[in-house]
Scaffold this active site. Structure first.
Site, PDB file in Angstrom:
ATOM      1  N   VAL A   1      25.522 -22.987   7.145  1.00  0.00           N
ATOM      2  CA  VAL A   1      24.941 -22.541   8.420  1.00  0.00           C
ATOM      3  C   VAL A   1      25.413 -23.471   9.550  1.00  0.00           C
ATOM      4  O   VAL A   1      26.014 -24.519   9.308  1.00  0.00           O
ATOM      5  CB  VAL A   1      23.392 -22.553   8.362  1.00  0.00           C
ATOM      6  CG1 VAL A   1      22.898 -21.562   7.301  1.00  0.00           C
ATOM      7  CG2 VAL A   1      22.869 -23.959   8.081  1.00  0.00           C
ATOM      8  N   CYS A   2      25.123 -23.070  10.770  1.00  0.00           N
ATOM      9  CA  CYS A   2      25.446 -23.899  11.933  1.00  0.00           C
ATOM     10  C   CYS A   2      24.426 -25.038  12.029  1.00  0.00           C
ATOM     11  O   CYS A   2      23.276 -24.829  11.674  1.00  0.00           O
ATOM     12  CB  CYS A   2      25.403 -23.063  13.212  1.00  0.00           C
ATOM     13  SG  CYS A   2      26.654 -21.755  13.206  1.00  0.00           S
ATOM     14  N   PRO A   3      24.797 -26.187  12.500  1.00  0.00           N
ATOM     15  CA  PRO A   3      26.126 -26.485  13.078  1.00  0.00           C
ATOM     16  C   PRO A   3      27.154 -26.975  12.048  1.00  0.00           C
ATOM     17  O   PRO A   3      28.231 -27.369  12.435  1.00  0.00           O
ATOM     18  CB  PRO A   3      25.797 -27.625  14.056  1.00  0.00           C
ATOM     19  CG  PRO A   3      24.725 -28.401  13.343  1.00  0.00           C
ATOM     20  CD  PRO A   3      23.904 -27.368  12.600  1.00  0.00           C
ATOM     21  N   TYR A   4      26.777 -26.952  10.750  1.00  0.00           N
ATOM     22  CA  TYR A   4      27.678 -27.546   9.758  1.00  0.00           C
ATOM     23  C   TYR A   4      28.958 -26.746   9.585  1.00  0.00           C
ATOM     24  O   TYR A   4      29.972 -27.279   9.142  1.00  0.00           O
ATOM     25  CB  TYR A   4      26.930 -27.744   8.441  1.00  0.00           C
ATOM     26  CG  TYR A   4      25.644 -28.486   8.670  1.00  0.00           C
ATOM     27  CD1 TYR A   4      25.672 -29.813   9.096  1.00  0.00           C
ATOM     28  CD2 TYR A   4      24.412 -27.856   8.541  1.00  0.00           C
ATOM     29  CE1 TYR A   4      24.503 -30.494   9.365  1.00  0.00           C
ATOM     30  CE2 TYR A   4      23.239 -28.526   8.822  1.00  0.00           C
ATOM     31  CZ  TYR A   4      23.285 -29.851   9.232  1.00  0.00           C
ATOM     32  OH  TYR A   4      22.122 -30.519   9.519  1.00  0.00           O
ATOM     33  N   THR A   5      28.888 -25.446   9.939  1.00  0.00           N
ATOM     34  CA  THR A   5      30.111 -24.640   9.907  1.00  0.00           C
ATOM     35  C   THR A   5      31.159 -25.263  10.827  1.00  0.00           C
ATOM     36  O   THR A   5      32.303 -25.461  10.435  1.00  0.00           O
ATOM     37  CB  THR A   5      29.797 -23.209  10.366  1.00  0.00           C
ATOM     38  OG1 THR A   5      28.995 -23.280  11.544  1.00  0.00           O
ATOM     39  CG2 THR A   5      29.076 -22.426   9.284  1.00  0.00           C
TER      40      THR A   5
END
Ligand SMILES: [Zn+2]
Lengths: 281, 81
Positions: free
Chosen positions: B17-21
């Site tokens: 998921v964001c922000p890890y993308t």
């Protein structure tokens, strides 16, 4: 696939997202060694934020034990730490915040005999002391060793700071060649200090150290930053390196470390039997 | 995406998921040479907007964002010179 663990990616994601940091900058922080001198009012927030940011090695120098009167501003320590060495409660607090940080402790008072050995392995030195004897010793030692020194001082509702990059800008002595005579500038113990001013200035020191490590932005080199909390105002005073400075000038007269035996360094610890103990900030 | 774009690295971020993308895409991009192309696979719908926007703000060139199957998208980005 990544140079960081899944846990590190999550812990440092807000750093890595920043253009000025990224994975490359995060690695610089991880590889960096910062020495925080004094686990008191300034050293507490400075060390806390450096640990949180992922600075890989943090050294803490302090010879004192936690006193109840410290807790009004020295946020590394807890009530139950009263009576224990500050370096121990500092190490506990920093490791609890970030187990990935290596904390090295030096339960000693900095002196002419040990300062060069202690600062040698560090990239950046953060000055969180509040006595002129150690402040000048640290300034001279960092100039001689060519180490960047992030200096700050606090009193009452006021804070001051500057970053000393030896020979690139002024050192402490360029601006204040000699310590003030004892008694001219009161200690925090005599004059009082609001805890949050230590938080502001110590946090600014952490920021300066992080900028130095990352090589980003403009450090407070040749700029004295003054903060007046009562007025809510920052001021800046420009200062230049003095070619006649006794320690960083073109023809230095101070070529060996000197220790000032200032009467104002004595008070607090005397009753407790330690004439050497510094005034705690 | 033009058919003739050569992809140098692929990053499968399904389940992320964001922000890890973006964080993970950025970490991989940093290890690539200027001008090289990264293909990122995501299945988190907001990432199809967030990741390209963040990439562009760092100066990289987003070449395409395409559906790539059931609930999956590909983001093609060229590293800045
Ligand atoms: Zn100087």
């Amino acid at each position: 696939m990544f140079r960081f663990t899944e846990e590190e990616i999550r812990r440092y994601s807000r750093n890595i997202i920043l253009q000025e940091v990224g994975g490359i900058g995060q690695q610089k922080l991880k590889d960096a060694k910062v020495l925080v001198v004094g686990a008191g009012g300034l050293g507490s927030p400075a060390a806390f934020y450096l640990a949180a940011a992922g600075v890989g090695t943090i050294g803490i120098v302090d010879d004192d034990v936690v006193d109840l009167s410290n807790l009004q501003r020295q946020i590394l320590h807890r009530t139950e730490d009263v009576g224990t060495p500050k370096v121990d409660s500092a190490a506990r607090a920093l490791s609890a915040l970030n187990p990935g940080v290596q904390v090295k402790t030096y339960r000693t008072r900095l002196g002419a005999g040990n300062v060069m050995d202690i600062i040698r392995e560090y990239d950046v030195i953060v000055d969180g002391v509040d006595n002129f004897s150690t402040r000048y010793l640290l300034n001279d030692a960092c100039v001689m060793a060519g180490k960047p020194l992030v200096d700050a001082g606090i009193l009452r509702w006021d804070g001051m700071m500057m970053t000393i990059k030896p020979r690139e800008g002024p050192c402490y002595r360029c601006i204040f060649p000699e310590p003030p005579p004892p008694g001219v500038i009161p200690s925090c113990q005599e004059a009082g200090v609001i805890g949050a001013i230590a938080g502001v200035m110590g946090t600014l020191q952490a920021l300066e150290a992080i900028k130095l490590i990352l090589g980003v932005g403009e450090t407070l080199t040749g700029r004295l930053l003054l903060f007046d909390a009562l007025e809510g105002r920052f001021r800046q005073v420009n200062a230049a390196r003095d070619p006649n400075c006794p320690v960083c000038g073109d023809h230095p007269t101070i070529t060996e470390l000197v220790e000032y035996d200032l009467a104002c360094d004595l008070p607090f610890g005397v009753a407790a039997g330690s004439a050497e103990r510094k005034i705690e900030q | 995406m033009p058919e003739d774009v050569q992809v140098h690295r692929e990053l499968d971020l399904k389940g992320e998921v964001c922000p890890y993308t973006f964080v993970k895409s950025k970490l991989i991009l940093e290890t690539m040479a200027p001008g090289e192309v990264l293909r990122v696979i995501v299945d988190y719908p907001p990432a199809t907007g967030n990741v390209p926007r963040s990439m562009e703000s760092e100066g990289h060139k987003v070449l395409a964002v395409n559906p790539a199957g059931d609930g999956v998208w590909e983001i093609i980005v060229r590293k800045k010179d």
